[in-house]
Write an enzyme that holds these catalytic residues in place. Structure first.
Site, mmCIF file in Angstrom:
data_model
loop_
_atom_site.group_PDB
_atom_site.id
_atom_site.type_symbol
_atom_site.label_atom_id
_atom_site.label_comp_id
_atom_site.label_asym_id
_atom_site.label_seq_id
_atom_site.Cartn_x
_atom_site.Cartn_y
_atom_site.Cartn_z
ATOM 1 N N GLY A 85 -10.092 -28.000 150.934
ATOM 2 C CA GLY A 85 -9.678 -29.391 151.146
ATOM 3 C C GLY A 85 -8.696 -29.910 150.107
ATOM 4 N N ILE A 132 -4.899 -36.601 165.655
ATOM 5 C CA ILE A 132 -5.094 -37.722 164.727
ATOM 6 C C ILE A 132 -6.581 -38.048 164.593
ATOM 7 C CG2 ILE A 132 -4.585 -39.576 166.411
ATOM 8 C CD1 ILE A 132 -2.858 -40.653 163.752
ATOM 9 N N VAL A 185 -7.683 -24.446 152.600
ATOM 10 C CA VAL A 185 -8.680 -23.881 151.689
ATOM 11 C C VAL A 185 -9.141 -24.941 150.692
ATOM 12 C CG1 VAL A 185 -9.168 -22.065 150.003
ATOM 13 C CG2 VAL A 185 -7.573 -21.615 151.876
ATOM 14 N N LYS A 197 -11.414 -18.842 154.584
ATOM 15 C CA LYS A 197 -10.769 -19.335 153.357
ATOM 16 C C LYS A 197 -10.640 -18.219 152.320
ATOM 17 C CE LYS A 197 -12.675 -23.922 154.313
ATOM 18 N NZ LYS A 197 -13.852 -24.777 154.106
ATOM 19 N N THR A 252 -10.003 -37.037 161.982
ATOM 20 C CA THR A 252 -10.339 -37.442 160.613
ATOM 21 C C THR A 252 -9.180 -37.179 159.647
ATOM 22 O OG1 THR A 252 -12.603 -36.829 161.130
ATOM 23 C CG2 THR A 252 -12.082 -37.136 158.808
ATOM 24 N N VAL A 253 -8.691 -35.941 159.616
ATOM 25 C CA VAL A 253 -7.647 -35.594 158.629
ATOM 26 C C VAL A 253 -6.310 -36.236 159.009
ATOM 27 C CG1 VAL A 253 -6.417 -33.711 157.496
ATOM 28 C CG2 VAL A 253 -8.834 -33.442 158.077
#
Ligand code: HSE
Length: 435
Positions: A134, A11, A132, A205, A13-14
């Protein structure tokens, strides 16, 4: 309606963004998904942080394995990153019949074939939109939106940190090392920025995009990876004088001989839209035979942009999790038995154009020697620039742009040019794509 239960691993940033956006847009998301999507368990080493983000009304644990084996959990969201524990957890989740949503490009680019095979066997989904670019829905576009096309090539600015650094180098004329420090101070670059600045993150990516664009296995180990650490401010300036910008591009191209998969600093004509993608933004250009060129632009990182992609996957999985596995969108866009073993071309066989910068003695015959060497390798010159020497200076820079050629020919030409007495130091070579 019975909610679908999600277990969140990590848990930071994203993860925090995912929690916030799911709560804020709960009603809208439920209307789309057909039932509520609930995070019911969160695993993080930092329980204090987990408590403060979630408010504590979900099950909190520092034991991620207890989440991936929890019979109540339908979907596991993996936001830990890296190849280590994340791989074990993802495989364990699959083994336990959970669908997986992950932002972990490194894991999938390196171990994707094993993970997708395990998921296929178990009849579960592994969704990775957030891995890939964001928030840009590029996986969805490649896998579904463009499925009529034979995709010819993809070229993407898929690392925000390096794009920020290159933009600053160009704007302020500063050297790489100085701008990197600034990027770290502003929080764009990690304390250890190696994966970003050496092109590894972009190659992860590009590897994933190449797989779903061409229907080939993930082959990160075959990618050519060159970062921006050796890029000099002088080359950015000369490129600009010739009408080009330098971007770190992730490129995947289909050729009759195989597939090109490469990441390196690249000159792009400044009039192209993608050349004007500045700062930490991402953009991906995709060329399909039917649709032509399409361009996708947006934020490639950050809490809520990346959460946007994670939640889009959660909605997809929620809609499809009762569907017959045969009727879901295949992990790599092509049916598993249709994944083709196509050769990834070594860099010597890549076909592109080149920017060469040479430091030469300013005397008769120097240019003639150089152009003869290029002609002998069937390399055709597209443009040339010679810097006017300063007063009393006996050396100068010559910049040559070539037409399309094969990298091996350029290697041979550079070795011969460097052995000329009139050429001092090494030739700087950058690749150029007209896109
Ligand atoms: N570090 C990446 C970037 C974001 O700078 O774009 C996550 O992949």
């Amino acid at each position: 309606m019975k909610p679908i239960n999600v277990g969140l691993l990590g848990i930071g940033t994203v993860g925090g963004g995912t929690f916030t956006v799911l709560k804020r847009n709960e009603e809208e998301i439920t209307r789309r998904a057909g039932r509520p999507i609930r995070i019911t368990a969160v695993a993080d080493k930092n329980l204090e942080l987990a408590r403060s983000v979630t408010g504590g009304d979900v099950r909190l644990t520092d034991d991620a394995f207890s989440v991936v084996t929890d019979p109540e959990i339908d979907i596991v969201v993996e936001l830990i990153g890296g190849y280590g524990i994340a791989k074990e957890l993802v495989l364990k989740a699959i083994e336990n019949g959970k669908h997986v949503v992950t932002a972990n490009k490194a894991l999938l680019a390196v171990h994707g074939n094993e993970i997708f095979a395990a998921a296929q066997k178990k009849g579960v989904m592994v969704a990775f939109e957030a891995a890939v670019a964001g928030g840009i829905p590029i996986i969805k576009a490649l896998r579904e939106g463009l499925s009529a096309n034979r995709i010819q090539w993809i070229a993407g600015i898929i690392n925000g940190t390096t794009n920020f650094i290159l933009s600053e180098m160009r704007d302020k004329g500063l050297p790489f090392a100085e701008v990197l420090k600034e990027a770290q101070r502003l929080g764009y670059a990690e304390a250890d920025p190696t994966f970003d600045i050496e092109g590894v993150d972009a190659a992860h990516k590009a590897t994933l995009m190449a797989s779903i664009a061409f229907g080939v296995p993930v082959q990160f180990d075959k990618a050519y990876v060159e970062g921006i650490t050796k890029l000099e401010a002088a080359d950015i300036k000369y490129a600009e004088q010739l009408g080009y910008r330098i971007k770190l591009l992730g490129i995947a191209r289909r050729r009759p001989q195989g597939i090109e998969l490469r990441v390196h600093p690249t000159l792009i004509p400044e009039k192209r839209l993608i050349a004007n993608v500045e700062g930490a933004m991402n953009a991906v250009l995709v060329q399909g035979d039917a649709v032509g060129a399409t361009l996708y632009y947006g934020k490639g990182a950050g809490a809520e942009p990346t959460a946007s992609a994670v939640i889009a996957d959660l909605v997809d999985v929620t809609r499809l999790h009762t569907a017959d596995p045969e009727h879901r969108v295949p992990h790599l866009a092509f049916q598993p038995d249709q994944i083709a073993e196509v050769r990834v071309l070594p860099i010597e066989e890549v076909e592109t154009s080149y920017y060469l910068r040479l430091r030469v003695l300013d005397k008769p015959g120097v240019l003639a020697d150089i152009t003869r060497i290029l002609a002998d390798q069937s390399i055709s010159i597209d443009a040339m620039l010679q810097r006017e020497p300063e007063e009393g200076e006996s050396q100068t820079d010559i910049i040559i742009l070539t037409h399309l050629t094969i990298e091996g020919n350029v290697d041979t030409a550079i070795a011969k040019i460097e052995s000329l007495d009139s050429v001092t130091g090494q030739v700087t070579r950058l690749r150029l794509e007209n896109l």
